[in-house]
Design a protein around this motif. Structure first.
Motif, short mmCIF file in Angstrom:
data_model
loop_
_atom_site.label_atom_id
_atom_site.label_comp_id
_atom_site.label_asym_id
_atom_site.label_seq_id
_atom_site.Cartn_x
_atom_site.Cartn_y
_atom_site.Cartn_z
N PHE A 177 11.29 5.09 -9.55
CA PHE A 177 11.56 6.51 -9.72
C PHE A 177 11.56 7.21 -8.37
N ILE A 178 12.24 8.33 -8.33
CA ILE A 178 12.43 9.10 -7.10
C ILE A 178 11.47 10.27 -7.07
N ILE A 179 10.85 10.49 -5.91
CA ILE A 179 10.08 11.70 -5.66
C ILE A 179 10.51 12.23 -4.30
N ASN A 180 11.19 13.36 -4.32
CA ASN A 180 11.65 13.99 -3.08
C ASN A 180 10.80 15.22 -2.80
N SER A 192 5.93 1.58 -10.30
CA SER A 192 4.62 1.22 -10.83
C SER A 192 4.70 -0.19 -11.38
N LEU A 193 3.65 -0.94 -11.15
CA LEU A 193 3.61 -2.35 -11.53
C LEU A 193 2.43 -2.60 -12.46
N SER A 194 2.50 -3.70 -13.17
CA SER A 194 1.28 -4.22 -13.76
C SER A 194 0.43 -4.61 -12.56
N ARG A 195 -0.84 -4.59 -12.71
CA ARG A 195 -1.73 -4.90 -11.59
C ARG A 195 -1.26 -6.20 -10.91
N LYS A 196 -0.92 -6.09 -9.62
CA LYS A 196 -0.41 -7.21 -8.84
C LYS A 196 -1.55 -7.76 -7.98
N TYR A 197 -2.06 -8.92 -8.41
CA TYR A 197 -3.17 -9.53 -7.67
C TYR A 197 -2.66 -10.22 -6.42
N ILE A 198 -3.38 -10.07 -5.35
CA ILE A 198 -2.98 -10.59 -4.05
C ILE A 198 -3.58 -11.96 -3.79
N GLY A 199 -4.78 -12.19 -4.27
CA GLY A 199 -5.46 -13.45 -3.98
C GLY A 199 -5.76 -13.52 -2.50
N ASN A 200 -5.45 -14.64 -1.89
CA ASN A 200 -5.72 -14.79 -0.46
C ASN A 200 -4.51 -14.39 0.40
N LYS A 201 -3.49 -13.83 -0.22
CA LYS A 201 -2.31 -13.39 0.53
C LYS A 201 -2.53 -11.96 1.00
N ILE A 258 1.84 1.69 -0.66
CA ILE A 258 1.27 1.07 -1.86
C ILE A 258 0.07 1.89 -2.32
N LYS A 259 -0.21 1.77 -3.60
CA LYS A 259 -1.42 2.36 -4.18
C LYS A 259 -2.18 1.26 -4.89
N ALA A 260 -3.46 1.17 -4.61
CA ALA A 260 -4.27 0.19 -5.32
C ALA A 260 -4.27 0.53 -6.81
N ASN A 261 -4.49 1.78 -7.13
CA ASN A 261 -4.43 2.26 -8.51
C ASN A 261 -3.34 3.33 -8.57
N ARG A 262 -2.42 3.18 -9.49
CA ARG A 262 -1.26 4.07 -9.51
C ARG A 262 -1.63 5.54 -9.61
N GLU A 270 -1.07 -1.49 -7.64
CA GLU A 270 -0.36 -1.14 -8.86
C GLU A 270 0.90 -0.31 -8.63
N GLN A 271 1.18 0.04 -7.38
CA GLN A 271 2.39 0.80 -7.10
C GLN A 271 2.88 0.47 -5.70
N ILE A 272 4.19 0.44 -5.56
CA ILE A 272 4.80 0.18 -4.26
C ILE A 272 5.98 1.13 -4.10
N GLY A 273 6.28 1.49 -2.86
CA GLY A 273 7.40 2.39 -2.64
C GLY A 273 7.79 2.49 -1.18
N PHE A 274 8.84 3.28 -0.97
CA PHE A 274 9.35 3.56 0.37
C PHE A 274 9.49 5.06 0.53
#
Length: 180
Positions: free
Chosen positions: A39-42, A82-91, A109-113, A159-163
């Protein structure tokens, strides 16, 4: 007993490999069935008049483009997913395959959306296809363009990624995204 242990160990390795492979891609616009989750937020949220859109090119790339205007205290455009919780592990590195227009962009990114702030890292595009690697622990917390007095990103999921693009000037922009 020994054969059972070997089988269990091999199944564990296979499961973990499949699990890690499934988590490797955050977004691939050629395969992304959830395009509508972006989604767009301007800057209109604060009175600005910048405009942007996100579309899929005929080649299957995400195309984020628009016009930045600094009128009415504006000056940014952004997209988020927004994503389902994306686990990073050791990455701890996100890889972007993108083609920009020579401008600076922020990965956010947002840890929690629902967090009010994002973790950000600015990167410069060259006008050519690039693979940009961003270390998650170098992403600093920011809110409305101000760095917060908090630790850099140190969670094991997001839980969220964007540009975001907002270079404090009136300009057109275009960021082509293959995958994250």
């Amino acid at each position: 007993m020994k054969i059972t242990s070997i089988i269990s160990f091999n199944l564990l390795i296979i499961f973990n490999t499949i699990n890690l492979m499934a988590q490797d891609i955050v977004s691939d616009f050629k395969k992304d069935k959830d395009f509508k989750k972006w989604f767009i937020i301007n800057d209109g949220v604060m009175g600005g008049i910048s405009e942007s859109n996100l579309s899929i090119s005929k080649d299957g790339y995400g195309v984020f483009q628009g016009d930045i205007s600094t009128e009415n205290n504006g000056g940014f455009c952004s997209i988020r997913k927004s994503l389902s919780r994306k686990y990073i592990g050791n990455k701890n590195i996100l890889k972007l395959k993108i083609k920009g227009d020579g401008k600076n962009y922020e990965l956010r990114i947002k840890a929690n959306r629902n967090d009010y702030f994002s973790y950000i890292k600015t990167f410069k595009t060259t006008g050519q296809w690039q693979e940009i690697k961003i270390s998650l622990n170098e992403m600093n917390p920011s809110f409305r363009g101000r760095k917060l007095n908090m630790q850099n990103f140190n969670n094991n999921y997001f839980e969220q990624i964007g540009f975001l693009v907002g270079n404090k000037r009136n300009e057109k922009f275009k960021l082509i995204i293959d995958r994250i």
